[in-house]
Design an enzyme around this catalytic site. Sequence first.
Site, PDB file in Angstrom:
ATOM      1  N   HIS A   1     -22.765  10.868   8.839  1.00 53.87           N
ATOM      2  CA  HIS A   1     -24.105  10.813   8.230  1.00 53.87           C
ATOM      3  C   HIS A   1     -24.886   9.550   8.596  1.00 53.87           C
ATOM      4  CE1 HIS A   1     -26.802  12.541   5.197  1.00 53.87           C
ATOM      5  NE2 HIS A   1     -26.991  11.331   4.683  1.00 53.87           N
TER       6      HIS A   1
ATOM      7  N   ASN B   1     -33.833  -0.220   7.965  1.00 54.01           N
ATOM      8  CA  ASN B   1     -32.653   0.438   8.534  1.00 54.01           C
ATOM      9  C   ASN B   1     -32.973   1.247   9.778  1.00 54.01           C
ATOM     10  OD1 ASN B   1     -32.470   0.044   5.569  1.00 54.01           O
ATOM     11  ND2 ASN B   1     -30.327   0.510   5.929  1.00 54.01           N
TER      12      ASN B   1
ATOM     13  N   SER C   1     -31.745  12.315   6.049  1.00 56.78           N
ATOM     14  CA  SER C   1     -31.174  12.571   4.726  1.00 56.78           C
ATOM     15  C   SER C   1     -32.298  12.746   3.698  1.00 56.78           C
ATOM     16  CB  SER C   1     -30.208  11.450   4.353  1.00 56.78           C
ATOM     17  OG  SER C   1     -29.420  11.824   3.254  1.00 56.78           O
TER      18      SER C   1
ATOM     19  N   ASP D   1     -20.154  15.042   8.594  1.00 59.32           N
ATOM     20  CA  ASP D   1     -20.984  14.421   7.571  1.00 59.32           C
ATOM     21  C   ASP D   1     -20.371  14.736   6.208  1.00 59.32           C
ATOM     22  OD1 ASP D   1     -22.973  13.943   5.641  1.00 59.32           O
ATOM     23  OD2 ASP D   1     -24.584  14.424   7.045  1.00 59.32           O
TER      24      ASP D   1
ATOM     25  N   LYS E   1     -31.609   0.006  13.367  1.00 56.41           N
ATOM     26  CA  LYS E   1     -30.396   0.690  13.804  1.00 56.41           C
ATOM     27  C   LYS E   1     -30.642   2.041  14.450  1.00 56.41           C
ATOM     28  CE  LYS E   1     -27.848  -1.293   9.886  1.00 56.41           C
ATOM     29  NZ  LYS E   1     -27.000  -0.970   8.716  1.00 56.41           N
TER      30      LYS E   1
END
Lengths: 295, 295
Positions: A269, A62, A151, A234, A66
């Site tokens: 987020h 990920n 996160s 978020d 991205k």
Amino acid sequence: MTITLVSSSKHFGGTLAKYSHVSKATQCTMHFNVFLPKSAVESKARVPVIYCLGGLTSTEDNFAQKGGAASRASKYEIALVFPDTSPRNTDVAEAGENSSVGYSAGFYLNATQAPWDKNWKMYDYIAKELPEVVSTNLSIDTTRSSIMGHSMGGHGALSIFLKNQNNYKTVSAFAPILSASTSPWGLFALPKYLGPHDPAVWGDNDVTHLLKHYVSRNLFRKDVKVLIDQGTEDGFLKEHLYTHGFINDIKELGIADQFEIRFQDGYDHGYFFISTFVEDHIDHHAKALGATLHQ
Amino acid sequence: MTITLVSSSKHFGGTLAKYSHVSKATQCTMHFNVFLPKSAVESKARVPVIYCLGGLTSTEDNFAQKGGAASRASKYEIALVFPDTSPRNTDVAEAGENSSVGYSAGFYLNATQAPWDKNWKMYDYIAKELPEVVSTNLSIDTTRSSIMGHSMGGHGALSIFLKNQNNYKTVSAFAPILSASTSPWGLFALPKYLGPHDPAVWGDNDVTHLLKHYVSRNLFRKDVKVLIDQGTEDGFLKEHLYTHGFINDIKELGIADQFEIRFQDGYDHGYFFISTFVEDHIDHHAKALGATLHQ
């Protein structure tokens, strides 16, 4: 400590490669992606590295696909390592049942409770084994390392930094979980990994607790500046991340000047948030790593 | 012609939003992503647009999430529209059986053969319906449009441009299929969509054939410059893309000076290639769209 090349693509003059290897820490085959800049690929220059830790539900892909970090890292000739977020293909049947524990939810800790304690040693994997693996096999100078995350990966980056302050030049995070031991995600996962609430054990895997611990012992490096970006829209901000509580805590600890916590108006987020601000994070790390901007 | 907001994230000062709508052209619900820059979001300025067409196996998400285009587009205040690559959720049972025909394989043409002829009208959707949809519903000035694409989407961008040269200021492509009617992918898909080989019918969906057709009638715009990037390590280069043949053709047609075809040493067919060079493509489009670089 050998690694096997799974795939490789040229990317911003360097390569984005995926490797697999059998991990001693997690007792299973792990994958990671690595961006090596042009000088590391072409002239085998040993380059500094930023570890980029993903969040819940992520794999090693990920952040690499991205996050948009390689564009800027290539201009500094900095490597990026994107580890997976948990062990994979284990014998633990329940590892795929819930998004907050098990696969893609390693929380960058060492589990002590069955059935997790065999494989879920993500702290040892990221903080100890992976640096040896990349140093041994790739053109990376791990004496110039830093760490960032998103996160759950922000929790990982900050907690691993705090416990190994001499191993990383600096740290940054996007929307980090700043108190895993009180976050609903952590309240679900930590009993399974670490057993019933024990302030010392859980606190050792909680950014806020760790920071208080090290500051109180005068063991928080005074030369480090921490960059945190947090989107105001978020959906996890209020309940899961403890950002506002953390800001009060660092004021009380007298270390607020070492933190640049930026509330980014309107951002959520996800990776559209990360990619917007990742350039600032790469700049932050480059400065601490002593890397120079080319082109 | 109403559209429904599915999701929206702030991204580079603007928004990356996903919409759904019922398409007249494809007789089904279609999704697209759109990046609207800050001025379009905050002051409803009508901004120019680049359509970004994806390749085989893609949805509306791949280019939007992995292409890295919004970073540069935001600096020009240009919108990006990322359409889906085929109809979805149709009654055509075989649409999900093969990666070269059906779902994610619309080839940007109007199918004439059953069972595809009801829904597979991607040419009408992209060239006619979608510009009306975005012009009606979003702060986009479709009189300032251009188009780009990747692989099958490069075929789509170039063929739609050629057939509608007054509707798009310019065109560019990454690793485009330059002769769909002779590519193994096309040889599989075109009989199903268009019937047995008929040079006129198939040629109308083949970039090289279309270019020869318009040049021979003096109908290829002399003011347009086409940018194409092609990786030398693209595994599809030799068999599927016809790049080298195309270069000979444009020389013979006397229009080679209108094409900038760059072979990028060592790059493959994927998004790590696209994201490396997308900034140059946005610059190319911005120039033709008359957009100015801010910041």
